[in-house]
Design an enzyme around this catalytic site. Structure first.
Site, PDB file in Angstrom:
ATOM      1  N   GLU A 442     -53.019  59.465 -38.409  1.00 38.17           N
ATOM      2  CA  GLU A 442     -54.371  59.116 -38.879  1.00 38.17           C
ATOM      3  C   GLU A 442     -55.452  59.937 -38.189  1.00 38.17           C
ATOM      4  O   GLU A 442     -56.588  59.488 -38.036  1.00 38.17           O
ATOM      5  CB  GLU A 442     -54.657  57.616 -38.704  1.00 38.17           C
ATOM      6  N   GLY A 443     -55.112  61.151 -37.791  1.00 41.79           N
ATOM      7  CA  GLY A 443     -56.097  62.041 -37.188  1.00 41.79           C
ATOM      8  C   GLY A 443     -55.942  62.117 -35.686  1.00 41.79           C
ATOM      9  O   GLY A 443     -56.073  61.122 -34.981  1.00 41.79           O
TER      10      GLY A 443
END
Length: 599
Positions: A442-443
């Site tokens: 998610e980054g």
């Protein structure tokens, strides 16, 4: 401390004494709720976590999913636990009553989810991804898509995924190659390859609803050309029954360091002519919808990081209290009994650091969850807008700060156990392995740092950044005249001035040399994250002091522990990233200037 998942005193303290979530019962959506109903939901979640999810956590780590005879084989306890989650209503805790949910405020619903994560993050992932995908469809899908896909997901019949990453592109979504060709009947034929798809294939549900990023033939280049599609594993007929298998094939399972109970898959779309897909939202605007899911997932990643760090801390605390080793430094007689580890100063340091990270991280996640409800249900538009802006500003920090520092808490929990912590005899090594995913998915920290410095602090002309600073200054003003809190307020004030100066310098440089201004964005995020968590620790100290002085609900030792942990974080941890302020302020070029052939 049920099953060593969480300190329930700490949870109640944060929810009711610091954040005052009972105020949400004044919102029409929650007017039939009370603290009793909130506590009942949390108690139910803790019971399910302890009795249904925790017992098979190690089993799934040791017996990970495998591909046999064309199907993914998963331990039966996973399906049984998810059925309990569905049947108790916890899977849809925040959803509307009429859709089978509990209609709980986000802070309470996230608490329930967090308890499940702390017990068994791998099994919970199937449900967590499903609800996030469901919420995306509810926000951006058509009425037909909501009925055909979202409602069965809320009921736990269908599960969901997020299909972003491709083998050649990684986090660079603008470079994806998956294609969507429009058909005469309004559907699309999807083709391409996706990788690292959590829960991408299994037999746990009737169907799997994949949310897939792909590009239309006329798509503009880069991220602005991405569209979003529903691509179910099985097609769904008009009457809700399942049709034929869609052209989505499992290319392989990925075997991981941790999080082993959750399948991680490679998926091929369109090997037999094209998988049937359905456009969600407008063409070429898929990232807007996907970021709805990703931002929710980022808060979930932060909370999962906290809970893995929290359970590791509680295991280490129990071990340090029970394990005897060595004697006091002044004790010279080897015949005297050994003392518990917790009596050694360095072990207390390790435990204090864990306590500061996990309890600070939990306050960050729960505070951000209150913004979710204020964003939707605050009585006036200005308050809703401010909450939405603050939530956007804080989302990169909520994702990344816990995934860095609660992972560090897991490392320190291993250290408390000494050599035993490095073995499979104790669970702290699994908690570390499971948590190690969270700084990646998610980054990454680098991506979140660039989002924070490159976009979030300057959005709306810096309005929401300034709003956060105003809130911090208000707390400093309240604490500045309180003898017990004054010294810590001064430390936080110094950090605030440091971050504000760094921000001004980098924002100015960003206009002329963005590469240089953002080169150390990860370090900026550490400074900003420590400032925010330091502020929340000072707010915890305020609430703890009130509890001590007014005879609060919890033991005096609990409140004193909060004050001591605040001291530790502001004196020991807050100065660490701030010590590199000059590196940030000068936009140091060391990383940019390293010649590629010199590595």
């Amino acid at each position: 401390m049920s099953q060593k998942i969480i300190n329930t005193d700490d949870l109640a303290f944060l929810l009711y004494e610091m954040l005052d979530i009972e105020r949400f019962t004044q919102f029409p959506r929650y007017e039939d709720h009370s603290r009793d109903t909130f506590d009942a939901a949390i108690e139910l979640a803790l019971k399910v976590a302890s009795e249904t999810f925790a017992p098979h956590n190690r089993l799934c780590d040791e017996d990970e999913p495998r591909f046999e005879n064309g199907k993914v084989v998963i331990r039966p306890e996973v399906s049984e636990a998810l059925a309990v989650l569905r049947d108790t209503g916890l899977m849809a805790a925040s959803q509307d009553y009429e859709r089978g949910g509990m209609q709980l405020p986000a802070a309470v619903a996230q608490t329930c989810i967090g308890l499940i994560k702390g017990a068994n993050v791998s099994t919970q992932a199937y449900a967590g991804l499903t609800i996030a995908a469901c919420n995306l469809i509810m926000a951006h899908g058509t009425d037909e898509q909501k009925q055909r896909y979202a409602e069965p997901m809320m009921a736990g019949r269908f599960f969901g995924t997020m299909c972003l990453t491709e083998p050649h592109a990684g986090s660079s979504l603008g470079d994806i190659k998956s294609r969507a060709v429009p058909q005469d009947d309004g559907t699309y034929r999807i083709s391409g390859n996706k990788i690292f798809i959590s829960a991408g294939d299994h037999e746990l549900s009737e169907n799997i609803v994949h949310l897939v990023l792909a590009k239309l033939p006329d798509a503009p280049p880069g991220a602005k050309g991405i569209s979003l599609f529903i691509v179910p594993k099985f097609l769904v007929n008009d009457d809700g029954s399942l049709g034929e298998r869609n052209d989505v094939q499992l290319a392989g399972l990925i075997h991981k360091m941790g999080y082993r109970g959750t399948t991680s898959t490679m998926l091929n779309f369109g090997e037999k002519g094209g998988a049937v897909g359905y456009l969600v939202g407008e063409p070429h605007n898929g990232l807007a919808g996907m970021f709805h899911m990703m931002n929710e997932a980022r808060i979930g990643v932060g909370l999962g990081s906290v809970m893995l760090g929290y359970t590791g801390y509680l295991h280490a605390l129990e071990y340090a209290r029970e394990r005897t080793q060595g004697r006091g430094l002044a004790e010279r007689d080897p015949a005297t009994p050994m003392i518990p580890l917790v009596q050694h100063a360095d072990i207390r340091r390790l435990l204090l650091a864990q306590k500061a990270f996990v309890e600070g991280g939990l306050s960050l996640c729960l505070f951000s969850s209150t913004l979710v409800d204020e964003k939707k249900h605050a009585p006036d538009a200005a308050a809703r807008e401010e909450a939405a802006g603050l939530l956007d500003l804080l989302t990169p920090i909520v994702k990344s700060w816990p995934s860095q520092f609660c992972l560090e808490a897991n490392s320190l929990a291993i250290q408390v156990h000494g050599g035993y912590g490095y073995t499979r005899e104790y669970p702290v090594e699994q908690f570390y392995r499971d948590n190690r995913l969270n700084p990646i998915h998610e980054g990454t920290h680098g991506i979140q740092g660039q989002d924070l410095l490159g976009r979030k602090v300057s959005m709306a002309g810096g309005r929401f950044y300034q709003s956060l600073l105003t809130r911090i200054r208000a707390t400093l003003a309240e604490c500045g005249s309180v003898a017990e809190l004054k010294a810590n307020a001064e430390l936080l004030s110094t950090a605030l001035n440091t971050v504000e100066g760094i921000t001004d310098a980098l924002q100015a440089m960003k206009k002329s040399d963005p590469d240089r201004a953002l080169a150390n964005a990860y370090l900026y995020m550490e400074c900003f994250g420590h400032l925010v968590v330091g502020w929340l620790w000072l707010r915890q100290a305020q609430a703890a002091l009130r509890g001590l002085q007014n005879g609060g609900e919890r033991p005096a030792s609990f409140y004193q522990g909060k004050l001591n942990a605040c001291d530790y974080f502001l004196r020991y941890e807050l100065p660490k990233p701030m010590a590199l302020a000059d590196v940030l302020r000068s936009a140091d070029r060391t990383t940019l200037d390293m010649p590629l052939d010199c590595f």
